[in-house]
Design a protein around this motif. Structure first.
Motif, short mmCIF file in Angstrom:
data_model
loop_
_atom_site.label_atom_id
_atom_site.label_comp_id
_atom_site.label_asym_id
_atom_site.label_seq_id
_atom_site.Cartn_x
_atom_site.Cartn_y
_atom_site.Cartn_z
N ILE A 32 0.37 -0.83 0.29
CA ILE A 32 -0.02 -0.30 0.49
C ILE A 32 0.73 1.30 -0.16
O ILE A 32 0.58 1.79 -0.56
N ARG A 33 1.92 1.37 0.72
CA ARG A 33 3.14 3.15 0.56
C ARG A 33 3.65 2.40 -0.60
O ARG A 33 3.56 3.81 -0.99
N SER A 34 4.29 1.73 -0.65
CA SER A 34 4.04 1.50 -2.15
C SER A 34 3.42 1.89 -3.33
O SER A 34 4.13 2.91 -4.20
N PHE A 35 2.27 2.05 -3.26
CA PHE A 35 1.10 2.39 -4.13
C PHE A 35 0.94 3.73 -4.28
O PHE A 35 0.89 4.76 -4.88
N ALA A 36 1.34 4.42 -2.78
CA ALA A 36 0.49 5.50 -2.32
C ALA A 36 2.03 6.51 -3.30
O ALA A 36 1.68 7.28 -3.80
N VAL A 37 2.76 5.87 -3.21
CA VAL A 37 4.11 7.03 -3.06
C VAL A 37 3.94 6.88 -5.36
O VAL A 37 4.40 7.92 -6.29
N THR A 38 3.91 5.60 -5.74
CA THR A 38 4.06 5.56 -7.19
C THR A 38 2.74 6.32 -7.95
O THR A 38 3.35 6.66 -8.75
N GLU A 39 2.18 5.27 -7.19
CA GLU A 39 0.25 6.00 -8.15
C GLU A 39 0.28 7.02 -7.75
O GLU A 39 -0.64 7.76 -8.57
#
Length: 385
Positions: free
Chosen positions: A75-82
């Motif tokens: 979820i954190r990675s998605f927050a950053v990339t997307e």
């Protein structure tokens, strides 16, 4: 001889204590005890946090917790990339607090008003709540305020943001108070808290919380759509059920706030009979509870809002308004900026630099085009037309 790890830990501890003393030094003598509990509670939380990789590599970590931590990292990675939210140390560590909330907030409002009492703090500015790391202390403060004739509410908070100010010390950690949330709810919370690190207007709780709520709503829609296996697992449907109930409940509370506001603004009509104004207020609250019971009947036994409704008063209604009132304006601004996250954040940052009354008016009346026409001299970051 101390090991390198101990030296690093000791250095970090000294840095945290220096920051703590700096905060306490800004407080008056009367607030010293409150600031000390705040600093001590925050440092205790930070010291309990360990890197997520440590938890994942620890054979003693329960399998279910490892699953949740892996999900939180996705979820954190998605927050950053997307969603283009900040990529920093926040949410890369985890702490088990062994309690139901990280802090308990106290809010208070007069008997015939939806205006929250405010407290002023370094960095955050003046806000309509006062947080305690100990529930008993929060309830004691609520009791003192109630003795002054104010209506009060105390509620547990699963997470809070340090606005990026503590990233040098490890940032905001994942916590046991929310790590077990359903997938959509976990994503919603992470997006909300990271949004506070993007734009923040000191002293304007409604602007700040409405912005973060808009980001969480828009972000979780994208997260759910990007998870191909969620439909079979039921996670998407579970979130949709929760969110639909949340929207229905907030619509009901918003309607009640408008009704109460009308009652409180009619002071002249009740000048000769203030008891009649209190009686009409009581009828409005009773009507709210009756309408809630009818709404709840269609929720298949879901009773998550029952405690809130049972204790509903001016303080709780006013506190909830901060998370709702400007959300439509922010959502409209996102559309106006072409659903481009970076342009949207730049526009919000510009609004945060305007006087409070001006930015609220822009978001409530005509947020998209007006924000783009905001005076250039008041913004360091231009808004793309």
């Amino acid at each position: 001889m101390k090991s390198k790890a101990l030296n690093v830990a000791w250095t970090r501890h000294k840095q945290l204590m220096a920051a703590a003393l700096a905060v306490v030094s800004l407080a008056g003598c009367a607030d010293l005890g409150y600031y000390w509990q705040s600093v001590n509670g925050h440092l205790t939380m930070l010291n309990a946090a360990r890197p997520v990789d440590d938890w994942l590599g620890d054979a003693q970590t329960p399998a279910l917790l490892k699953t949740r931590l892996n999900l939180a990292q996705r979820i954190r990675s998605f927050a950053v990339t997307e969603l283009k939210l900040p990529d920093n140390p926040s949410y890369q560590r985890y702490a088990d607090l062994h309690r139901s909330a990280v802090v308990w907030n106290v809010v208070a409002a007069p008997e015939l008003s939806l205006t929250l009492k405010t407290w002023c703090f370094p960095v955050a500015g003046c806000v309509g709540y006062r947080g305690y790391f100990n529930e008993a202390e929060a309830r004691a403060e609520a009791g003192r305020l109630a003795a002054q004739g104010l209506e009060t509410s105390v509620y547990g908070v699963p997470a809070y943001s340090t606005l990026g100010w503590m990233n040098w010390a490890g940032g905001d950690p994942l916590l046991s108070t929310f790590i077990a949330y359903p997938e959509g709810e976990l994503a919603r919370l992470v997006f909300h808290e990271l949004a506070h690190q993007v734009a923040y207007a000191p002293g304007d709780t409604v602007f700040n919380e409405s912005f973060a709520t808009a980001v969480e709503r828009l972000g979780v829609q994208r997260w759910l759509a990007a998870q191909p296996d969620m439909e079979s697992s039921g996670a998407r449907q579970a979130y949709q059920r929760l969110d639909e109930r949340r929207r229905q409940f907030r619509a009901l509370t918003a309607a009640t706030r408008r009704e109460l506001s009308d009652i409180y603004e009619s002071k002249q009509a009740f000048a000769h009979d203030p008891k009649a104004q209190l009686a009409i207020k009581k009828i409005a609250i009773q009507s709210f509870r009756k309408n809630y019971a009818e709404l709840r009947a269609a929720w298949d036994g879901y009773a998550g809002y029952d405690p809130w409704v049972a204790r509903a008063n001016n303080a709780s209604f006013a506190a909830q308004a901060a998370y709702d009132d400007l959300v439509p304006g922010f959502e409209a601004l996102f559309e106006h900026e072409g659903r481009d996250w970076q342009r949207f954040y730049a526009a919000v940052s510009q609004l945060a630099r305007l006087p409070q009354s001006e930015r609220h008016a822009l978001l409530k009346v005509d947020p998209a085009p007006s924000a783009s026409r905001a005076p250039a001299e008041k913004a360091a970051v231009p808004i793309t037309p």
